[in-house]
Design a protein around this motif. Structure first.
Motif, PDB file in Angstrom:
ATOM      1  N   TYR B 139      17.076  -6.052  26.473  1.00 55.81           N
ATOM      2  CA  TYR B 139      17.258  -4.731  25.864  1.00 55.81           C
ATOM      3  C   TYR B 139      16.754  -3.653  26.811  1.00 55.81           C
ATOM      4  CZ  TYR B 139      18.233  -6.840  21.299  1.00 55.81           C
ATOM      5  OH  TYR B 139      18.791  -7.545  20.275  1.00 55.81           O
ATOM      6  N   ARG B 140      15.551  -3.892  27.349  1.00 51.44           N
ATOM      7  CA  ARG B 140      14.951  -2.902  28.241  1.00 51.44           C
ATOM      8  C   ARG B 140      15.831  -2.712  29.492  1.00 51.44           C
ATOM      9  NH1 ARG B 140      10.187  -5.171  28.950  1.00 51.44           N
ATOM     10  NH2 ARG B 140      10.980  -6.262  30.767  1.00 51.44           N
ATOM     11  N   GLU B 141      16.291  -3.841  30.027  1.00 51.15           N
ATOM     12  CA  GLU B 141      17.100  -3.760  31.241  1.00 51.15           C
ATOM     13  C   GLU B 141      18.339  -2.904  31.044  1.00 51.15           C
ATOM     14  OE1 GLU B 141      17.645  -7.858  32.139  1.00 51.15           O
ATOM     15  OE2 GLU B 141      15.625  -7.988  32.976  1.00 51.15           O
ATOM     16  N   VAL B 142      19.078  -3.178  29.951  1.00 55.04           N
ATOM     17  CA  VAL B 142      20.318  -2.410  29.778  1.00 55.04           C
ATOM     18  C   VAL B 142      20.021  -0.933  29.575  1.00 55.04           C
ATOM     19  CG1 VAL B 142      21.854  -4.224  28.981  1.00 55.04           C
ATOM     20  CG2 VAL B 142      20.461  -3.020  27.314  1.00 55.04           C
ATOM     21  N   LEU B 143      18.962  -0.617  28.824  1.00 58.19           N
ATOM     22  CA  LEU B 143      18.637   0.799  28.589  1.00 58.19           C
ATOM     23  C   LEU B 143      18.266   1.497  29.896  1.00 58.19           C
ATOM     24  CD1 LEU B 143      16.600   0.755  25.242  1.00 58.19           C
ATOM     25  CD2 LEU B 143      18.964   1.447  25.631  1.00 58.19           C
ATOM     26  N   SER B 163      29.509 -10.083  30.345  1.00 62.05           N
ATOM     27  CA  SER B 163      30.766  -9.352  30.226  1.00 62.05           C
ATOM     28  C   SER B 163      30.458  -7.911  29.839  1.00 62.05           C
ATOM     29  CB  SER B 163      31.642  -9.995  29.165  1.00 62.05           C
ATOM     30  OG  SER B 163      31.073  -9.757  27.907  1.00 62.05           O
ATOM     31  N   LYS B 164      31.440  -7.028  30.077  1.00 63.53           N
ATOM     32  CA  LYS B 164      31.245  -5.620  29.727  1.00 63.53           C
ATOM     33  C   LYS B 164      31.008  -5.474  28.223  1.00 63.53           C
ATOM     34  CE  LYS B 164      34.090  -3.560  33.331  1.00 63.53           C
ATOM     35  NZ  LYS B 164      35.240  -2.709  33.592  1.00 63.53           N
ATOM     36  N   GLY B 165      31.752  -6.275  27.461  1.00 58.01           N
ATOM     37  CA  GLY B 165      31.609  -6.198  25.993  1.00 58.01           C
ATOM     38  C   GLY B 165      30.189  -6.496  25.566  1.00 58.01           C
ATOM     39  N   SER B 166      29.621  -7.567  26.123  1.00 60.51           N
ATOM     40  CA  SER B 166      28.278  -7.916  25.666  1.00 60.51           C
ATOM     41  C   SER B 166      27.246  -6.911  26.160  1.00 60.51           C
ATOM     42  CB  SER B 166      27.911  -9.354  26.043  1.00 60.51           C
ATOM     43  OG  SER B 166      28.053  -9.534  27.410  1.00 60.51           O
ATOM     44  N   VAL B 167      27.523  -6.236  27.300  1.00 60.70           N
ATOM     45  CA  VAL B 167      26.607  -5.182  27.749  1.00 60.70           C
ATOM     46  C   VAL B 167      26.623  -4.032  26.734  1.00 60.70           C
ATOM     47  CG1 VAL B 167      26.203  -3.419  29.508  1.00 60.70           C
ATOM     48  CG2 VAL B 167      26.727  -5.748  30.194  1.00 60.70           C
ATOM     49  N   LEU B 170      24.700  -5.025  23.729  1.00 62.99           N
ATOM     50  CA  LEU B 170      23.259  -5.033  24.030  1.00 62.99           C
ATOM     51  C   LEU B 170      22.685  -3.622  23.997  1.00 62.99           C
ATOM     52  CD1 LEU B 170      22.650  -7.543  26.964  1.00 62.99           C
ATOM     53  CD2 LEU B 170      21.612  -7.575  24.701  1.00 62.99           C
ATOM     54  N   ILE B 171      23.412  -2.667  24.582  1.00 59.92           N
ATOM     55  CA  ILE B 171      22.924  -1.285  24.612  1.00 59.92           C
ATOM     56  C   ILE B 171      22.784  -0.765  23.180  1.00 59.92           C
ATOM     57  CG2 ILE B 171      23.521   1.084  25.253  1.00 59.92           C
ATOM     58  CD1 ILE B 171      24.830  -0.053  27.764  1.00 59.92           C
ATOM     59  N   HIS B 172      23.789  -1.050  22.388  1.00 62.69           N
ATOM     60  CA  HIS B 172      23.782  -0.598  20.990  1.00 62.69           C
ATOM     61  C   HIS B 172      22.575  -1.179  20.251  1.00 62.69           C
ATOM     62  CE1 HIS B 172      25.475   0.693  17.200  1.00 62.69           C
ATOM     63  NE2 HIS B 172      25.239  -0.528  16.729  1.00 62.69           N
ATOM     64  N   ARG B 173      22.363  -2.464  20.395  1.00 58.20           N
ATOM     65  CA  ARG B 173      21.244  -3.116  19.696  1.00 58.20           C
ATOM     66  C   ARG B 173      19.906  -2.610  20.226  1.00 58.20           C
ATOM     67  NH1 ARG B 173      23.321  -9.233  19.820  1.00 58.20           N
ATOM     68  NH2 ARG B 173      24.992  -9.016  18.290  1.00 58.20           N
ATOM     69  N   ALA B 174      19.823  -2.424  21.557  1.00 53.68           N
ATOM     70  CA  ALA B 174      18.569  -1.990  22.171  1.00 53.68           C
ATOM     71  C   ALA B 174      18.179  -0.610  21.636  1.00 53.68           C
ATOM     72  CB  ALA B 174      18.714  -1.956  23.676  1.00 53.68           C
TER      73      ALA B 174
END
Lengths: 303, 192
Positions: B139-143, B163-167, B170-174
């Motif tokens: 979570y921290r990484e993507v943010l 994948s782009k979708g999972s990124v 992840l951003i949304h959840r983070a």
């Protein structure tokens, strides 16, 4: 807290940076570490590397099937137009460079030395034709004419010298124990010998059409080119001798001696070679009749 | 400072040819982001500095030795950093880590206070750092990659090998997790 606020706060974290003294010290430290295995001279990126970088950058777009198709059609259409236009070009024309480059490409994609030698003979023949056309050219100053003739003759010389190189290579690569290979080499050598002989002769004849003033400039060069061609012919002749000496011992006396059959069975260059040999090189006539047996013998064995 | 794609490709080619100038350029371009990337993963500033330095050395060694074609220099550097962090935790025994964490509390406090003082002086808002240290690594990484380093989804996908979708997910959840944590921080009575 709203998402935008969170994002702004994350952006504020840009303040987290390494200590500037550490950054500088560490930079020096790393550069010293890698200095051990760096090249002595500064690195320069060549055109190839730049092209690779650019192609790599657009590789996704470039490899789309539609784009590939378009490129292929474009290149083949454009390419063949340019190639056919270049085919009729003479020195001094803007496409003459393309013609020479195309010939070089043709050579580069030809794997065998024999075929390369034959191709170079063909190119040398082209040069003679070009020389002919330049001699007949009107409306150009003698200086320009002379320059063009010099260009053609020097290309011609390059070709024949290269043929000699190939002949030597063929001689080296022929297995002295393989009769079929030797017979084959013999044919090639005969063909090359007579063709280069012919080239030398025709180039020599062509200069007679020149005016005295024009002759002076090119004569020396033509003489040199003719000499090169004769030298090449001689090398081919030596190869003929060498191969014949090897094959003669093993050729049976029952081998078919009808030259008609040989000509019919032989490839086109061989047929031409024999005709031209008979016409231009008297000492070769005996060789041909004696050597005409070889391909037949080989064919007979194969049957 | 962000390198253009072409600039990156050229640097990559020069690095392959062992050009020290290109290496220095890469260092200048990426030392800050890589340091920040590691900073949130390790307990001490010193560790972050050591690992950052080591990451650049690893990249140099890898690029000058490998025969593979590297598509993305930035992703490569981040992955080297990530692997070093993993090695860092592997090499430490559980006991060592516990011990360090005890000592860390004091250092961390001093560091955070210092940092917060700076931050508050400028923006007068509370830092997200403590929250970011509490959430899951990915979570921290993507943010950080998305909003701090301002990378595209595609680039983040390359770095994290997702994948782009999972990124995007992840951003949304983070963001959701950080929102929840910061809300609970704002109401100290609810704090667990």
């Amino acid at each position: 807290m709203r998402d935008q606020q969170i994002i702004n706060k994350i952006k504020a974290l840009k303040m987290i940076t390494p200590r500037s003294t550490w950054v500088a010290l560490n930079r020096d430290f790393l550069l010293r570490q890698i200095a051990a295995d760096q090249p002595a001279e500064p690195v320069r990126l060549g055109a190839r590397a730049l092209l690779r970088a650019t192609v790599g950058l657009f590789s996704r777009q470039v490899f789309q099937p539609a784009v590939v198709m378009l490129l292929l059609v474009g290149v083949s259409l454009g390419g063949s137009l340019v190639a056919s236009a270049a085919f009729y070009s003479l020195p001094g024309d803007s496409l003459y460079g393309v013609k020479i480059a195309l010939e070089k490409t043709q050579l580069a994609v030809t794997p065998s030395d024999e075929r390369k030698a034959e191709l170079k003979v063909t190119f040398a023949q082209n040069r003679v034709k070009e020389f002919n056309k330049i001699v007949a050219q009107t409306g150009v100053t003698p200086a320009v004419k002379q320059e063009r003739m010099n260009q053609v003759v020097s290309e011609f010389q390059k070709n024949v010298v290269a043929v000699e190189g190939h002949i030597n290579k063929i001689a080296e690569n022929t297995d002295p124990l393989d009769e079929q290979a030797k017979a084959h080499t013999l044919r090639i050598a005969l063909s090359l010998s007579s063709e280069t002989q012919e080239l030398a002769k025709s180039l020599g004849e062509k200069t007679s059409g020149l005016s005295e003033a024009e002759k002076v400039g090119v004569e020396a060069m033509v003489a040199q080119a003719v000499e090169s061609a004769q030298q090449t012919s001689l090398s081919a002749q030596e190869l003929v001798e060498g191969s014949r000496a090897g094959t003669e011992a093993s050729t049976s006396t029952e081998a078919i001696t009808d030259p008609e059959v040989t000509e019919g069975e032989g490839s086109q260059p061989l047929g031409e070679a024999e005709t031209s040999t008979a016409e231009f090189s008297a000492p070769l006539i005996t060789d041909v009749s004696a050597d005409a047996d070889q391909p037949d013998a080989a064919a007979g064995e194969a049957n | 400072m962000k390198a253009s794609k072409l600039q990156e490709k050229l640097l990559l080619l020069k690095l392959k040819q062992r050009d020290p100038d290109a290496f220095a350029k890469v260092y200048d371009l990426y030392v800050d982001p890589i340091y920040r990337f590691i900073y949130f993963k390790v307990p001490r500033r010193q560790d972050a500095e050591d690992l950052t330095s080591e990451a650049f050395l690893k990249v140099w060694q890898y690029l000058t030795e490998t025969e593979e074609t590297i598509r993305n220099l930035r992703a490569l550097i981040y992955r080297c950093a990530q692997n070093l962090v993993v090695d860092f935790y592997r090499s430490k025994t559980r006991g060592e880590l516990m011990e360090e964490e005890g000592q860390l509390a004091k250092v961390e406090d001093a560091r955070q206070q210092n940092f917060l003082a700076q931050l508050e002086a400028r923006t007068a808002v509370e830092s997200l750092e403590p929250i970011l240290r509490r959430i899951k690594d990915e979570y921290r990484e993507v943010l950080l990659l998305r909003y701090l380093e301002e990378l595209s989804i595609g680039e983040i996908a390359d770095i994290l090998e997702k994948s782009k979708g999972s990124v995007r997910v992840l951003i949304h959840r983070a963001l959701k997790v950080v929102r929840e944590l910061s809300t609970s921080n704002e109401r100290p009575a609810d704090h667990q």
